[in-house]
Design an enzyme around this catalytic site. Structure first.
Site, PDB file in Angstrom:
ATOM      1  N   THR A 152       0.866  -1.190   0.000  1.00 17.19           N
ATOM      2  CA  THR A 152       0.000   0.000   0.000  1.00 17.19           C
ATOM      3  C   THR A 152       0.900   1.236   0.000  1.00 17.19           C
ATOM      4  O   THR A 152       1.321   1.689  -1.051  1.00 17.19           O
ATOM      5  CB  THR A 152      -0.972  -0.005   1.192  1.00 17.19           C
ATOM      6  N   LYS A 178       3.813  -6.861   4.096  1.00 17.89           N
ATOM      7  CA  LYS A 178       3.603  -5.474   3.718  1.00 17.89           C
ATOM      8  C   LYS A 178       3.285  -4.700   4.981  1.00 17.89           C
ATOM      9  O   LYS A 178       2.792  -5.234   5.965  1.00 17.89           O
ATOM     10  CB  LYS A 178       2.497  -5.308   2.688  1.00 17.89           C
ATOM     11  N   THR A 189      -0.566  -2.503  10.858  1.00 22.50           N
ATOM     12  CA  THR A 189      -1.124  -2.571   9.498  1.00 22.50           C
ATOM     13  C   THR A 189      -0.149  -3.381   8.715  1.00 22.50           C
ATOM     14  O   THR A 189       0.777  -2.868   8.155  1.00 22.50           O
ATOM     15  CB  THR A 189      -1.256  -1.235   8.809  1.00 22.50           C
ATOM     16  N   GLU A 276       6.704   4.666   7.144  1.00 23.94           N
ATOM     17  CA  GLU A 276       6.322   5.877   6.422  1.00 23.94           C
ATOM     18  C   GLU A 276       7.180   7.066   6.857  1.00 23.94           C
ATOM     19  O   GLU A 276       7.166   7.471   8.012  1.00 23.94           O
ATOM     20  CB  GLU A 276       4.846   6.175   6.664  1.00 23.94           C
ATOM     21  N   ASN A 400       0.480  10.720   5.455  1.00 22.72           N
ATOM     22  CA  ASN A 400      -0.802  10.408   6.076  1.00 22.72           C
ATOM     23  C   ASN A 400      -1.824  11.526   5.908  1.00 22.72           C
ATOM     24  O   ASN A 400      -3.035  11.270   5.905  1.00 22.72           O
ATOM     25  CB  ASN A 400      -0.593  10.065   7.548  1.00 22.72           C
ATOM     26  N   THR A 405      -6.177  11.416  -0.680  1.00 20.98           N
ATOM     27  CA  THR A 405      -6.318  12.397  -1.764  1.00 20.98           C
ATOM     28  C   THR A 405      -5.549  11.956  -2.999  1.00 20.98           C
ATOM     29  O   THR A 405      -4.803  11.011  -2.969  1.00 20.98           O
ATOM     30  CB  THR A 405      -5.804  13.773  -1.313  1.00 20.98           C
TER      31      THR A 405
END
Length: 405
Positions: A152, A178, A189, A276, A400, A405
């Site tokens: 993702t 992942k 996650t 991230e 995040n 968007t």
């Protein structure tokens, strides 16, 4: 940027386990976002799942079905099918039924997995339309493509593989994972799939993945959030010409355990390395605890602290923030005069105070490194725990803030 994470290593095929990838266009057209995995008949399957009370519809179904006969695992990215109530369960069942009809198995033999945006209806028709292409793509050599297909916000695919020989027979353990955000212990996650051609009873396999995940996936934290969709699955196809492992003992079991744990650790740490916006890979070691839980409490207090994580990003050796986090961890009757804290090999605090030999230049040099170890000695006992985390960067906020968007 991924910290110390390079291209995928060689991922050895596992006899009896095939993977196929296709595009449903869930988040954007053309993206490979559906992965079908086929287990040989007679395979054992075990798994550990998120502890989030809002667990996703596919998690509910997979937990119900995992101890039965499992032939297929169906994964989609781009949509979590979480927070979707009864319609989400209906949607998850529909995708399983569609795959079952194409393959001639019972729908209960299909385990569903989803990852992506929470709260949006699962696009069942898109997934159904991609199933035949994934089945046509099934191959034992598709581990690398599947590692990309389950991504993702990951920047790189993640996988690991081990082989060992027992009585002249080679056993393979290969896995992919992942995850890059919403990473918190007790499954994050994160999706993980590990397969071996060893023959293992379901009960032994369940204990093996539980213990392996506990020492790897359940020791990660990036942002303190626990996802609704996590799972880590372990599949034993039984294709190797060796006796079935029915007890957690013996040379064959110990060799398999080591290989499974090694793969768990490698793919779990890869998630943190690809966190991230991460610019630092941070190991938090807590030693000298009176019990394991207080070591974990201290470790997570440090690893979750936004003040420490931003200091790590800035390469600022603000050791007072570490002491403050240790002090608020809730350890009963903590004697701070016995606590020593190290940055790498540099003692920054001794007996609860700034170490007399410590200089700011020493701390700055350690904090400038891409991989950092924070070691805390509690002086209370013999227990130890290790946690892996990241810094907190501007890029994490950007990723995040722009996720939908």
């Amino acid at each position: 940027m991924a910290v110390g994470l390079g291209p995928l290593p060689a991922l050895h095929p596992v006899p009896g386990f095939e993977l196929g990838i296709s595009s449903a266009g869930i988040k954007r057209p053309g993206r490979k976002d559906v992965v079908v995995m086929r287990c040989a008949e007679g395979s054992s399957v075990a798994g550990v799942f998120t502890l989030n009370a809002f667990c996703a519809a596919p998690v509910i179904l997979a937990k119900q079905r995992v101890q039965g006969t499992v032939r297929y695992l169906l994964t989609n990215t781009g949509n979590a099918n979480a927070g979707t109530g009864e319609p989400g369960l209906v949607a998850a069942r529909r995708t399983c039924e569609a795959l079952a009809q194409l393959t001639g198995v019972d729908a209960s033999a299909v385990l569903p997995y989803s990852t992506g945006v929470i709260g949006e209806p699962l696009p069942v028709e898109k997934i159904e339309g991609a199933l035949q292409a994934a089945l046509d793509d099934l191959s034992v050599d598709n581990w690398a493509a599947a590692a990309t297909g389950i991504m993702t916000t990951d920047t790189l695919p993640k996988g690991a593989s081990r082989q060992f020989t027992h009585d002249g027979v080679t056993i393979t353990v290969t896995g992919i994972s992942k995850g890059a955000g919403m990473i918190r212990p007790n499954m994050a996650t994160m999706l993980g799939y590990i397969a071996t051609d060893a023959k293992v009873s379901q009960s032994v396999l369940q204990d093996l993945i539980r213990d392996g995940a506990n020492k790897s996936f359940n020791r990660l934290t990036i942002d303190g959030d626990t996802s609704t969709n996590d799972c880590c699955m372990l599949i034993a196809t039984g294709q190797a010409d060796l006796p079935e492992i029915t007890e957690a003992k013996g040379l064959l079991f110990e060799a398999l355990k080591k290989a499974v744990f090694d793969v768990c650790m490698e793919v779990a740490q890869a998630i943190v390395r690809d966190g991230e916006g991460a610019t630092k890979f941070v190991t938090v070691e807590v030693n000298g605890g009176g019990n394991h839980q207080e070591c974990l409490d201290v470790g997570y207090a440090v690893a979750h602290s936004p003040l420490i994580k931003t200091a790590l990003f800035a390469s600022d050796p603000n050791w007072g923030r570490i002491l403050a986090a240790v002090g608020r961890a809730g350890v009963p009757d903590l004697d701070v005069s016995k606590i020593d804290v190290f940055l790498g090999g540099v003692c920054i605090a001794s007996q609860g105070c700034r170490a007399t030999t410590y200089t700011e230049e020493q701390g700055s040099a350690v904090m400038a490194e891409a991989e950092i170890t924070i070691r805390i000695e509690l002086g209370r006992g013999d227990c130890s725990e290790t946690i892996w985390t990241t810094d907190l960067s501007h890029e994490y906020v950007k990723i995040n803030a722009e996720y939908r968007t």
